[in-house]
Design an enzyme around this catalytic site. Structure first.
Site, PDB file in Angstrom:
ATOM      1  N   ASP A   1       0.844  -1.189   0.000  1.00  0.00           N
ATOM      2  CA  ASP A   1       0.000   0.000   0.000  1.00  0.00           C
ATOM      3  C   ASP A   1       0.883   1.243   0.000  1.00  0.00           C
ATOM      4  O   ASP A   1       1.908   1.293   0.683  1.00  0.00           O
ATOM      5  CB  ASP A   1      -0.918  -0.011   1.229  1.00  0.00           C
ATOM      6  CG  ASP A   1      -2.061   0.969   1.102  1.00  0.00           C
ATOM      7  OD1 ASP A   1      -3.212   0.525   0.949  1.00  0.00           O
ATOM      8  OD2 ASP A   1      -1.812   2.200   1.157  1.00  0.00           O
ATOM      9  N   ILE A   2       0.480   2.249  -0.751  1.00  0.00           N
ATOM     10  CA  ILE A   2       1.278   3.466  -0.885  1.00  0.00           C
ATOM     11  C   ILE A   2       1.279   4.294   0.406  1.00  0.00           C
ATOM     12  O   ILE A   2       2.170   5.107   0.619  1.00  0.00           O
ATOM     13  CB  ILE A   2       0.756   4.306  -2.080  1.00  0.00           C
ATOM     14  CG1 ILE A   2       1.840   5.224  -2.608  1.00  0.00           C
ATOM     15  CG2 ILE A   2      -0.512   5.064  -1.735  1.00  0.00           C
ATOM     16  CD1 ILE A   2       1.512   5.852  -3.957  1.00  0.00           C
TER      17      ILE A   2
ATOM     18  N   GLU B   1     -12.325   3.406  -1.255  1.00  0.00           N
ATOM     19  CA  GLU B   1     -11.858   4.511  -2.105  1.00  0.00           C
ATOM     20  C   GLU B   1     -11.612   4.073  -3.538  1.00  0.00           C
ATOM     21  O   GLU B   1     -11.821   4.853  -4.466  1.00  0.00           O
ATOM     22  CB  GLU B   1     -10.543   5.088  -1.539  1.00  0.00           C
ATOM     23  CG  GLU B   1     -10.707   5.792  -0.204  1.00  0.00           C
ATOM     24  CD  GLU B   1      -9.369   6.198   0.401  1.00  0.00           C
ATOM     25  OE1 GLU B   1      -8.318   5.944  -0.220  1.00  0.00           O
ATOM     26  OE2 GLU B   1      -9.395   6.768   1.502  1.00  0.00           O
ATOM     27  N   VAL B   2     -11.075   2.879  -3.705  1.00  0.00           N
ATOM     28  CA  VAL B   2     -10.688   2.429  -5.051  1.00  0.00           C
ATOM     29  C   VAL B   2     -11.708   1.402  -5.536  1.00  0.00           C
ATOM     30  O   VAL B   2     -11.891   0.355  -4.895  1.00  0.00           O
ATOM     31  CB  VAL B   2      -9.267   1.832  -5.044  1.00  0.00           C
ATOM     32  CG1 VAL B   2      -8.899   1.347  -6.451  1.00  0.00           C
ATOM     33  CG2 VAL B   2      -8.250   2.860  -4.559  1.00  0.00           C
TER      34      VAL B   2
ATOM     35  N   HIS C   1     -10.390  -5.285  -3.596  1.00  0.00           N
ATOM     36  CA  HIS C   1      -9.070  -5.547  -3.021  1.00  0.00           C
ATOM     37  C   HIS C   1      -9.215  -5.957  -1.569  1.00  0.00           C
ATOM     38  O   HIS C   1     -10.151  -5.553  -0.882  1.00  0.00           O
ATOM     39  CB  HIS C   1      -8.154  -4.321  -3.122  1.00  0.00           C
ATOM     40  CG  HIS C   1      -8.762  -3.051  -2.611  1.00  0.00           C
ATOM     41  ND1 HIS C   1      -9.689  -2.336  -3.329  1.00  0.00           N
ATOM     42  CD2 HIS C   1      -8.580  -2.374  -1.449  1.00  0.00           C
ATOM     43  CE1 HIS C   1     -10.047  -1.267  -2.647  1.00  0.00           C
ATOM     44  NE2 HIS C   1      -9.399  -1.266  -1.490  1.00  0.00           N
TER      45      HIS C   1
ATOM     46  N   HIS D   1      -6.984  -5.910   1.962  1.00  0.00           N
ATOM     47  CA  HIS D   1      -5.817  -5.407   2.677  1.00  0.00           C
ATOM     48  C   HIS D   1      -5.289  -6.534   3.576  1.00  0.00           C
ATOM     49  O   HIS D   1      -6.077  -7.221   4.238  1.00  0.00           O
ATOM     50  CB  HIS D   1      -6.188  -4.250   3.597  1.00  0.00           C
ATOM     51  CG  HIS D   1      -6.762  -3.038   2.923  1.00  0.00           C
ATOM     52  ND1 HIS D   1      -6.052  -1.863   2.772  1.00  0.00           N
ATOM     53  CD2 HIS D   1      -7.983  -2.811   2.377  1.00  0.00           C
ATOM     54  CE1 HIS D   1      -6.830  -0.959   2.161  1.00  0.00           C
ATOM     55  NE2 HIS D   1      -7.994  -1.506   1.920  1.00  0.00           N
TER      56      HIS D   1
HETATM   57  P1  AMP Z   1      -9.835   1.324   0.241  1.00  0.00           P
HETATM   58  O1  AMP Z   1     -10.119   2.529   1.094  1.00  0.00           O
HETATM   59  O2  AMP Z   1     -10.162   0.028   0.915  1.00  0.00           O
HETATM   60  O3  AMP Z   1     -10.431   1.475  -1.132  1.00  0.00           O
HETATM   61  O4  AMP Z   1      -8.259   1.269   0.097  1.00  0.00           O
HETATM   62  C1  AMP Z   1      -7.566   1.811  -0.971  1.00  0.00           C
HETATM   63  C2  AMP Z   1      -6.098   1.744  -0.626  1.00  0.00           C
HETATM   64  O5  AMP Z   1      -5.347   1.932  -1.813  1.00  0.00           O
HETATM   65  C3  AMP Z   1      -5.622   2.797   0.374  1.00  0.00           C
HETATM   66  O6  AMP Z   1      -5.061   2.136   1.517  1.00  0.00           O
HETATM   67  C4  AMP Z   1      -4.567   3.584  -0.415  1.00  0.00           C
HETATM   68  O7  AMP Z   1      -3.482   3.986   0.377  1.00  0.00           O
HETATM   69  C5  AMP Z   1      -4.154   2.585  -1.472  1.00  0.00           C
HETATM   70  N1  AMP Z   1      -3.607   3.145  -2.694  1.00  0.00           N
HETATM   71  C6  AMP Z   1      -4.106   4.154  -3.454  1.00  0.00           C
HETATM   72  N2  AMP Z   1      -3.332   4.381  -4.522  1.00  0.00           N
HETATM   73  C7  AMP Z   1      -2.315   3.474  -4.454  1.00  0.00           C
HETATM   74  C8  AMP Z   1      -1.170   3.189  -5.282  1.00  0.00           C
HETATM   75  N3  AMP Z   1      -0.915   3.886  -6.402  1.00  0.00           N
HETATM   76  N4  AMP Z   1      -0.348   2.182  -4.900  1.00  0.00           N
HETATM   77  C9  AMP Z   1      -0.588   1.490  -3.766  1.00  0.00           C
HETATM   78  N5  AMP Z   1      -1.634   1.706  -2.963  1.00  0.00           N
HETATM   79  C10 AMP Z   1      -2.487   2.691  -3.287  1.00  0.00           C
END
Ligand code: AMP
Length: 125
Positions: free
Chosen positions: A39-40, A105-106, A110, A112
């Site tokens: 994770d970034i 968010e994404v 996914h 974690h």
């Molecule tokens: P969620 O809130 O469960 O959708 O988690 C999305 C996760 O993606 C967050 O923990 C972000 O820090 C992570 N994230 C967003 N962009 C990137 C990226 N380019 N590379 C790695 N992790 C990312």
């Protein structure tokens, strides 16, 4: 058609762009079903994301539309990643946000994986 409230799959979402190689990642694992990368913005000493290679917006979408092979392959990959990271003995936590109340968010499904220290209460209060 996606089944969750997150709408159609967006091919420009950040994880789609990681899968296509357009955006780099710190990869830790890859097989036919899944890609795993750091994770970034890590929220634990180990914070790795595992994503299916196919286009699913959420847990709801994946479990409704994914084939038995995709679902089994993906969750085996989650276990394999944790094993590869040597988290089985100390333990770890997996989490999947799904939809608005979770703060997802994404819009690419996914999981974690958190570990590397005692993780405390399951949910922030
Ligand atoms: P969620 O809130 O469960 O959708 O988690 C999305 C996760 O993606 C967050 O923990 C972000 O820090 C992570 N994230 C967003 N962009 C990137 C990226 N380019 N590379 C790695 N992790 C990312």
């Amino acid at each position: 058609m996606p089944v969750s409230g997150l709408g159609e799959y967006d091919d420009q979402n950040v994880f789609a762009r990681i899968l296509s190689g357009e955006i780099p990642c710190r990869r830790v694992f890859e097989d036919d079903w899944a890609l795993a990368f750091h994770d970034i913005a890590p929220q634990a000493p180990v914070h790795v994301l595992v994503i299916p290679k196919a286009r699913y917006v959420s847990m709801a979408d994946f479990t409704a539309r994914g084939s038995a092979g995709e679902i089994a392959g993906f969750f085996r990959a989650v276990g394999a990643v944790a094993r590869q990271l040597e988290l089985e003995t100390p333990g770890y936590r997996i989490l999947a946000n799904m939809g608005p109340d979770s703060g997802q968010e994404v819009p690419h499904f996914h999981v974690h994986i958190f570990g590397g220290k005692p993780l405390g209460p399951m949910l922030a209060r």
